[in-house]
Design a protein around this motif. Structure first.
Motif, PDB file in Angstrom:
ATOM      1  N   ILE A 102       0.856  -1.200   0.000  1.00 40.32           N
ATOM      2  CA  ILE A 102       0.000   0.000   0.000  1.00 40.32           C
ATOM      3  C   ILE A 102       0.886   1.242   0.000  1.00 40.32           C
ATOM      4  CG2 ILE A 102      -1.659   1.355   1.355  1.00 40.32           C
ATOM      5  CD1 ILE A 102      -2.782  -1.409   2.337  1.00 40.32           C
ATOM      6  N   GLY A 103       1.928   1.198   0.811  1.00 41.53           N
ATOM      7  CA  GLY A 103       2.884   2.309   0.848  1.00 41.53           C
ATOM      8  C   GLY A 103       3.519   2.548  -0.510  1.00 41.53           C
ATOM      9  N   ALA A 104       3.820   1.456  -1.217  1.00 45.12           N
ATOM     10  CA  ALA A 104       4.455   1.570  -2.533  1.00 45.12           C
ATOM     11  C   ALA A 104       3.549   2.288  -3.530  1.00 45.12           C
ATOM     12  CB  ALA A 104       4.820   0.185  -3.054  1.00 45.12           C
ATOM     13  N   VAL A 105       2.250   2.037  -3.450  1.00 40.18           N
ATOM     14  CA  VAL A 105       1.306   2.723  -4.353  1.00 40.18           C
ATOM     15  C   VAL A 105       1.244   4.214  -4.008  1.00 40.18           C
ATOM     16  CG1 VAL A 105      -1.103   2.913  -5.089  1.00 40.18           C
ATOM     17  CG2 VAL A 105      -0.067   0.655  -4.773  1.00 40.18           C
ATOM     18  N   TYR A 106       1.153   4.528  -2.721  1.00 36.87           N
ATOM     19  CA  TYR A 106       1.118   5.935  -2.315  1.00 36.87           C
ATOM     20  C   TYR A 106       2.417   6.658  -2.669  1.00 36.87           C
ATOM     21  CZ  TYR A 106      -3.272   5.299   0.218  1.00 36.87           C
ATOM     22  OH  TYR A 106      -4.584   5.054   0.544  1.00 36.87           O
ATOM     23  N   PHE A 107       3.500   5.907  -2.758  1.00 36.95           N
ATOM     24  CA  PHE A 107       4.791   6.497  -3.111  1.00 36.95           C
ATOM     25  C   PHE A 107       4.795   7.035  -4.546  1.00 36.95           C
ATOM     26  CE2 PHE A 107       9.130   6.104  -4.835  1.00 36.95           C
ATOM     27  CZ  PHE A 107       9.821   6.911  -3.939  1.00 36.95           C
ATOM     28  N   ASN A 108       3.914   6.480  -5.389  1.00 33.08           N
ATOM     29  CA  ASN A 108       3.893   6.864  -6.808  1.00 33.08           C
ATOM     30  C   ASN A 108       3.571   8.331  -7.036  1.00 33.08           C
ATOM     31  OD1 ASN A 108       4.523   4.282  -7.692  1.00 33.08           O
ATOM     32  ND2 ASN A 108       2.390   3.663  -7.911  1.00 33.08           N
ATOM     33  N   LYS A 109       2.866   8.950  -6.084  1.00 31.42           N
ATOM     34  CA  LYS A 109       2.471  10.359  -6.251  1.00 31.42           C
ATOM     35  C   LYS A 109       3.128  11.216  -5.173  1.00 31.42           C
ATOM     36  CE  LYS A 109      -1.940   9.141  -8.373  1.00 31.42           C
ATOM     37  NZ  LYS A 109      -3.414   9.158  -8.250  1.00 31.42           N
ATOM     38  N   THR A 110       3.686  12.322  -5.592  1.00 36.87           N
ATOM     39  CA  THR A 110       4.378  13.219  -4.659  1.00 36.87           C
ATOM     40  C   THR A 110       3.461  13.652  -3.522  1.00 36.87           C
ATOM     41  OG1 THR A 110       5.707  14.033  -6.510  1.00 36.87           O
ATOM     42  CG2 THR A 110       5.710  15.354  -4.497  1.00 36.87           C
TER      43      THR A 110
END
Length: 235
Positions: A102-110
């Motif tokens: 989940i963290g990795a997906v949120y990482f995609n956007k600044t």
């Protein structure tokens, strides 16, 4: 061979795990369509035998495929689905993996990087508790990338080195080595930057991990650009 043997003796759990591992091999090679197909078949078998650990695992893995294809919404959907059986089983490893993904997906956007860091920091102690080196390596490399993005290169390097130690002997090591190379390139320590990217490339080549090979070559090229050497960069 394991899959064929499991089918012959009608061993559903064996089939499911064989499909899971075939999918892992395809995923490492960057063959995401093939990996997704194997994991969807594996999920059906785990559901058939009501193996909740396998179900949680496959839902997570399928989420990874959607994340790799840029479908963040579907990825989050599968990660949250995987969290439910993992929490019911009190499966620390699967919970940590869901947090991490989940963290990795949120990482995609600044705009959601701080939220990503929050999930990664929740995942880290769980990963350490399970002594899962791959989970530790992934969590620490992601935390390092957020600090690198924030401009805190020293803290980033600390986490990258933790990831490198955890990933020793893993097919994931080239990814972290490339991140370390990026830090040294930013610090204008070009020799170290190229050394780390070349190490990553050689390891990735042995694994036939094309995505990591490409990242390594781009890292070397960008380092030569930073040095002002266009010819080797173009090569």
């Amino acid at each position: 061979q394991a899959k064929d043997l499991a089918e012959k003796i009608d061993f559903k759990k064996g089939q499911a795990y064989a499909l899971k591992n075939i999918g892992l091999a395809y995923n490492t090679q960057g063959k995401y369509v093939e990996a997704l197909q194997q994991w969807q078949e594996s999920l059906k078998l785990f559901e058939l035998i009501d193996n909740q650990v396998g179900i949680a695992n496959m839902l997570n893995n399928i989420g990874v495929i959607y994340a790799n294809r840029g479908d963040d919404a579907r990825a989050i959907e599968y990660y949250l689905k995987s969290l439910k059986p993992a929490e019911e089983l009190k499966d620390t490893l699967r919970i940590a993996t869901a947090y991490l993904n989940i963290g990795a997906v949120y990482f995609n956007k600044t705009a959601t990087r701080d939220l990503a860091l929050e999930y990664f920091l929740k995942a880290l102690p769980l990963s350490i508790a399970t002594a899962d080196k791959d989970a530790i390596g992934t969590t620490t490399v992601n935390i390092g990338e957020i600090y690198f993005d924030k401009g805190d290169d020293s803290t980033a390097l600390v986490y990258f080195e933790k990831s490198r130690k955890a990933y020793e002997g893993s097919e994931n090591l080239p990814y972290t080595l490339n991140d370390i190379g990026k830090v040294y390139e930013k610090k204008r320590n070009f020799m170290e930057a190229i050394r780390y990217h070349e190490m990553a490339y050689e390891m990735a080549k042995k694994l036939d991990a094309k995505n990591d090979m490409a990242i390594s070559l781009l890292g070397i090229a960008k380092t030569y650009i930073a040095k002002g050497e266009a010819k080797p960069a173009l090569e």
